[in-house]
Design a protein around this motif. Structure first.
Motif, PDB file in Angstrom:
ATOM      1  N   UNK A  90      22.445  -4.633  -8.599  1.00 25.56           N
ATOM      2  CA  UNK A  90      21.432  -4.268  -7.612  1.00 25.56           C
ATOM      3  C   UNK A  90      21.284  -5.396  -6.577  1.00 25.56           C
ATOM      4  N   UNK A  91      20.540  -5.126  -5.536  1.00 29.71           N
ATOM      5  CA  UNK A  91      20.305  -6.138  -4.505  1.00 29.71           C
ATOM      6  C   UNK A  91      19.620  -7.368  -5.106  1.00 29.71           C
ATOM      7  N   UNK A  92      18.717  -7.142  -6.054  1.00 32.28           N
ATOM      8  CA  UNK A  92      18.020  -8.258  -6.710  1.00 32.28           C
ATOM      9  C   UNK A  92      19.010  -9.156  -7.447  1.00 32.28           C
ATOM     10  N   UNK A  93      19.959  -8.534  -8.127  1.00 34.81           N
ATOM     11  CA  UNK A  93      20.962  -9.313  -8.865  1.00 34.81           C
ATOM     12  C   UNK A  93      21.890 -10.050  -7.886  1.00 34.81           C
ATOM     13  N   UNK A  94      22.217  -9.372  -6.782  1.00 40.42           N
ATOM     14  CA  UNK A  94      23.070  -9.994  -5.759  1.00 40.42           C
ATOM     15  C   UNK A  94      22.452 -11.273  -5.238  1.00 40.42           C
ATOM     16  N   UNK A  95      21.160 -11.224  -5.058  1.00 36.64           N
ATOM     17  CA  UNK A  95      20.430 -12.379  -4.570  1.00 36.64           C
ATOM     18  C   UNK A  95      20.744 -13.600  -5.454  1.00 36.64           C
ATOM     19  N   UNK A  96      20.711 -13.393  -6.769  1.00 39.70           N
ATOM     20  CA  UNK A  96      21.020 -14.480  -7.699  1.00 39.70           C
ATOM     21  C   UNK A  96      22.459 -14.962  -7.516  1.00 39.70           C
ATOM     22  N   UNK A  97      23.401 -14.012  -7.460  1.00 40.49           N
ATOM     23  CA  UNK A  97      24.818 -14.403  -7.382  1.00 40.49           C
ATOM     24  C   UNK A  97      25.118 -15.150  -6.083  1.00 40.49           C
ATOM     25  N   UNK A  98      24.560 -14.665  -4.987  1.00 37.14           N
ATOM     26  CA  UNK A  98      24.856 -15.299  -3.701  1.00 37.14           C
ATOM     27  C   UNK A  98      24.274 -16.710  -3.643  1.00 37.14           C
ATOM     28  N   UNK A  99      23.094 -16.874  -4.203  1.00 37.01           N
ATOM     29  CA  UNK A  99      22.499 -18.228  -4.191  1.00 37.01           C
ATOM     30  C   UNK A  99      23.234 -19.154  -5.157  1.00 37.01           C
ATOM     31  N   UNK A 100      23.694 -18.604  -6.274  1.00 39.58           N
ATOM     32  CA  UNK A 100      24.367 -19.426  -7.283  1.00 39.58           C
ATOM     33  C   UNK A 100      25.773 -19.817  -6.812  1.00 39.58           C
ATOM     34  N   UNK A 101      26.488 -18.865  -6.222  1.00 34.42           N
ATOM     35  CA  UNK A 101      27.899 -19.114  -5.887  1.00 34.42           C
ATOM     36  C   UNK A 101      28.077 -19.664  -4.478  1.00 34.42           C
ATOM     37  N   UNK A 102      27.099 -19.443  -3.610  1.00 38.13           N
ATOM     38  CA  UNK A 102      27.173 -19.888  -2.212  1.00 38.13           C
ATOM     39  C   UNK A 102      28.522 -19.562  -1.563  1.00 38.13           C
ATOM     40  N   UNK A 103      28.853 -18.273  -1.497  1.00 36.96           N
ATOM     41  CA  UNK A 103      30.115 -17.918  -0.846  1.00 36.96           C
ATOM     42  C   UNK A 103      30.031 -18.102   0.660  1.00 36.96           C
ATOM     43  N   UNK A 104      31.186 -18.314   1.277  1.00 36.41           N
ATOM     44  CA  UNK A 104      31.243 -18.397   2.738  1.00 36.41           C
ATOM     45  C   UNK A 104      31.272 -16.997   3.332  1.00 36.41           C
ATOM     46  N   UNK A 105      31.970 -16.101   2.616  1.00 35.93           N
ATOM     47  CA  UNK A 105      32.073 -14.713   3.074  1.00 35.93           C
ATOM     48  C   UNK A 105      31.636 -13.806   1.937  1.00 35.93           C
ATOM     49  N   UNK A 106      30.875 -12.777   2.298  1.00 38.41           N
ATOM     50  CA  UNK A 106      30.529 -11.748   1.327  1.00 38.41           C
ATOM     51  C   UNK A 106      30.988 -10.409   1.889  1.00 38.41           C
ATOM     52  N   UNK A 107      31.739  -9.665   1.090  1.00 38.94           N
ATOM     53  CA  UNK A 107      32.260  -8.370   1.545  1.00 38.94           C
ATOM     54  C   UNK A 107      31.579  -7.271   0.739  1.00 38.94           C
ATOM     55  N   UNK A 108      31.004  -6.292   1.448  1.00 40.86           N
ATOM     56  CA  UNK A 108      30.320  -5.206   0.749  1.00 40.86           C
ATOM     57  C   UNK A 108      30.751  -3.855   1.305  1.00 40.86           C
ATOM     58  N   UNK A 109      30.244  -2.817   0.684  1.00 41.30           N
ATOM     59  CA  UNK A 109      30.540  -1.465   1.125  1.00 41.30           C
ATOM     60  C   UNK A 109      29.850  -1.228   2.466  1.00 41.30           C
ATOM     61  N   UNK A 110      30.517  -0.540   3.420  1.00 38.88           N
ATOM     62  CA  UNK A 110      29.870  -0.290   4.716  1.00 38.88           C
ATOM     63  C   UNK A 110      28.500   0.385   4.553  1.00 38.88           C
ATOM     64  N   UNK A 119      20.060 -10.065   3.467  1.00 33.57           N
ATOM     65  CA  UNK A 119      20.026 -10.853   2.236  1.00 33.57           C
ATOM     66  C   UNK A 119      21.075 -11.968   2.299  1.00 33.57           C
ATOM     67  N   UNK A 120      22.293 -11.595   2.747  1.00 29.78           N
ATOM     68  CA  UNK A 120      23.377 -12.577   2.816  1.00 29.78           C
ATOM     69  C   UNK A 120      22.976 -13.728   3.740  1.00 29.78           C
ATOM     70  N   UNK A 121      22.381 -13.378   4.852  1.00 31.10           N
ATOM     71  CA  UNK A 121      21.963 -14.397   5.826  1.00 31.10           C
ATOM     72  C   UNK A 121      20.923 -15.329   5.189  1.00 31.10           C
ATOM     73  N   UNK A 122      20.001 -14.689   4.505  1.00 32.77           N
ATOM     74  CA  UNK A 122      18.951 -15.420   3.814  1.00 32.77           C
ATOM     75  C   UNK A 122      19.515 -16.389   2.776  1.00 32.77           C
ATOM     76  N   UNK A 123      20.606 -15.975   2.160  1.00 30.36           N
ATOM     77  CA  UNK A 123      21.233 -16.807   1.120  1.00 30.36           C
ATOM     78  C   UNK A 123      22.219 -17.807   1.719  1.00 30.36           C
ATOM     79  N   UNK A 124      22.285 -17.878   3.039  1.00 28.69           N
ATOM     80  CA  UNK A 124      23.149 -18.867   3.676  1.00 28.69           C
ATOM     81  C   UNK A 124      24.620 -18.486   3.757  1.00 28.69           C
ATOM     82  N   UNK A 125      24.931 -17.204   3.565  1.00 25.99           N
ATOM     83  CA  UNK A 125      26.327 -16.754   3.650  1.00 25.99           C
ATOM     84  C   UNK A 125      26.713 -16.655   5.126  1.00 25.99           C
ATOM     85  N   UNK A 126      27.851 -17.273   5.494  1.00 25.72           N
ATOM     86  CA  UNK A 126      28.217 -17.330   6.913  1.00 25.72           C
ATOM     87  C   UNK A 126      28.599 -15.965   7.475  1.00 25.72           C
TER      88      UNK A 126
END
Ligand code: AMP
Length: 507
Positions: A90-110, A119-126
């Motif tokens: 879920x989006x809530x779980x994604x929040x954890x993964x993005x903050x934990x892994x700090x990816x540069x790019x996140x790819x999702x379904x259109x 959310x990605x922006x909030x988590x610092x994903x470029x």
């Protein structure tokens, strides 16, 4: 230095040979190895254009598609760390993964881009890009504009190739760091012991966010020059129509039970197959027998986990024993120990399985405490699986350590009781769980699925078990369900069952 994983892939690639066929995707109707090299290079270049530097994480939560697979290879070619995420998060779980892994790019379904970009922006994903089930999206568009060759980023054997988050049934999900050498050594070992060659054509219907579909299936194809039929998901009807012409299928146990449920699945359907493998969850001995009766093939069961890649396998030539996961892979050392003391148990006794070898991961991402807690000082990884080695050397997985039931101070191994229950006429399968009990700490309960038309009730099941096992092991309660809760990899969700029945012995 070269890119350890991809140099090995490239060295084995015959450009004109078929690599992948995706009947449901027009874009990848038939890709050769040359196409794989060109498209993964375009992906690598697209990632670099998005700012990905060596060692950066590239996270993806996308449906299965050939282009998504090119993202995996492209990330590795760019020197990045590929981080696939289960599509069920879920989006809530994604929040954890993005903050934990700090990816540069996140790819999702259109379809989810709007919700996730913020959310990605909030988590610092470029960069938040998209790739859909049809392989189209902003990342595809960008890749199309890129050169189809790339100077691979050098990566040493010990550098990270991927991070796979464990399912996290106890506490937070942890990121398992997998190195180039982990992937290469395991792919080479599996190609050898399962005798994969360029003549093989694999039916690939597994999800690719998990070690089984992403590494075992895909890497074995890449490392043998074989080809694969890349199906978006498991669909029994589609498997039946596509199996003729394939030489092998890798499945989770549910693939096999669902196919057996189909009267139109026959010996003839499996005529061109030389090998069926199963793993990720225990295969019932009954399924093994029924499959043999239907197809003449003994399913080859193997065992592994996210952290260790594959560790054991039944033999290719020789007896493939139902209910066992066979022998250690070449280069892999196993030992069975007392979980408390770490001392090896007597031959044949149940204990905790520990594994050491080039297959074993580097540790948990940004979690040195957890890493230290799960490795012994001499480098063995504590798998958390209870097991037993039989007199012929075959390994039996008895269950997860956390599923061990301690009732009134006695240990009950769920598997032992499950095997007895499954042997009762009219029972299809069962799951044995420990539930909080006011006197015993835990009380044993069984959740049973009956065969169609069977009329067993609680007393009948308890009566059938009477005298078969010590009294403390017998279920104090028996519940019936029409099916056991399972995740996409076919694992029975014992947590969900414990939750559902938690009040049974309370008060
Ligand atoms: P995962 O990390 O999701 O691959 O889950 C790994 C766990 O799945 C192992 O620790 C085992 O508990 C279980 N597992 C995998 N393969 C088998 C198998 N053939 N038989 C029994 N359990 C298995």
């Amino acid at each position: 230095m070269h890119n350890h994983f991809f140099a090995a892939v490239e060295a084995r690639a015959t450009p004109a040979a078929p690599f992948l066929q995706a009947p449901q995707s027009s874009a990848a109707a038939a890709w050769t190895y040359a196409d794989m090299l060109a498209r993964s290079a375009q992906m690598a270049n697209a990632l670099v254009a998005l700012g990905v530097a060596p060692g950066d994480r590239v996270a993806a939560q996308i449906e299965k598609s050939p282009e998504g697979l090119m993202l995996y290879l492209g990330a590795i070619r760019a020197g990045a760390v590929f981080l696939p995420l289960n599509t069920a998060y879920t989006t809530g779980e994604l929040d954890y993964f993005l903050r934990d892994a700090e990816p540069t790019v996140f790819v999702c379904d259109p379809a989810r881009h709007k919700a996730i970009a913020a959310l990605a922006k909030d988590c610092g994903v470029a960069a938040a890009e998209t790739l859909g089930p049809d392989g189209r999206g902003s990342l595809y568009d960008l890749a199309q504009t890129q050169p189809d060759t790339v100077a691979e980023v050098p990566r040493a054997p010990d550098d990270l190739a991927a991070i796979l988050y464990t399912s996290g049934t106890t506490g937070r999900s942890k990121g398992a760091m997998l190195t180039h050498a982990n992937l290469v050594s395991n792919a080479e070992a599996l190609v050898e012991i399962w005798r994969f060659t360029a003549a093989d054509r694999l039916l690939h219907a597994l999800p690719v966010y998990h070690t089984h579909g992403l590494f075992v299936a895909t890497n074995v194809v890449l490392f043998s020059g074989a080809s694969m039929l890349f199906l978006p998901k498991f669909d029994a009807g589609e498997i039946i129509s596509e199996m003729p012409g394939a030489t092998t299928m890798m499945g989770v146990p549910t693939f096999y039970t669902r196919l057996l449920d189909r009267p139109d699945f026959t010996t003839e359907t499996a005529r061109t197959i030389r090998l069926f493998t199963s793993g990720s969850a225990p295969l019932l001995a009954e399924t093994h027998r029924d499959w043999f009766a239907r197809t003449g093939h003994a399913i080859l069961e193997r065992y592994g986990m996210t952290e260790t890649n594959m560790s054991t396998s039944n033999p290719y030539k020789g007896d493939r024993r139902a209910g066992t996961v066979g022998f250690p892979l070449p280069g892999v050392a196993l030992r069975v120990v007392d979980p408390e003391t770490g001392v090896s148990v007597a031959a044949g006794a149940i204990g905790m399985l520990e594994v050491k070898g080039p297959n074993v991961f580097k540790g948990y991402w940004r979690n040195p405490e957890k890493t230290a807690a799960e490795f012994r000082p001499d480098g063995f990884f504590i798998t958390g699986d209870l097991c037993q080695v039989d007199p012929d050397g075959y390994l039996h997985i008895v269950g997860r350590g956390k599923d061990l039931i301690i009732t009134g101070g006695f240990n009950v191994y769920p598997k032992e009781l499950e095997l007895e229950i499954d042997a009762i006429s009219g029972v299809l399968e069962s799951a044995v769980i420990g539930l909080p009990h006011k006197d015993f700490g835990e009380g044993v309960a069984a959740v049973v699925v009956l065969q169609p038309g069977a009329g067993l009730d609680e007393t009948a099941v308890q009566g059938a078990l009477h005298g078969r096992l010590a009294k403390f092991k017998l279920p104090k309660r028996v519940f019936f369900l029409s099916e056991l809760p399972r995740n996409a990899m076919g694992k029975v969700q014992k947590n969900a069952l414990r939750d559902q029945y938690k009040a049974t012995f309370a008060g």
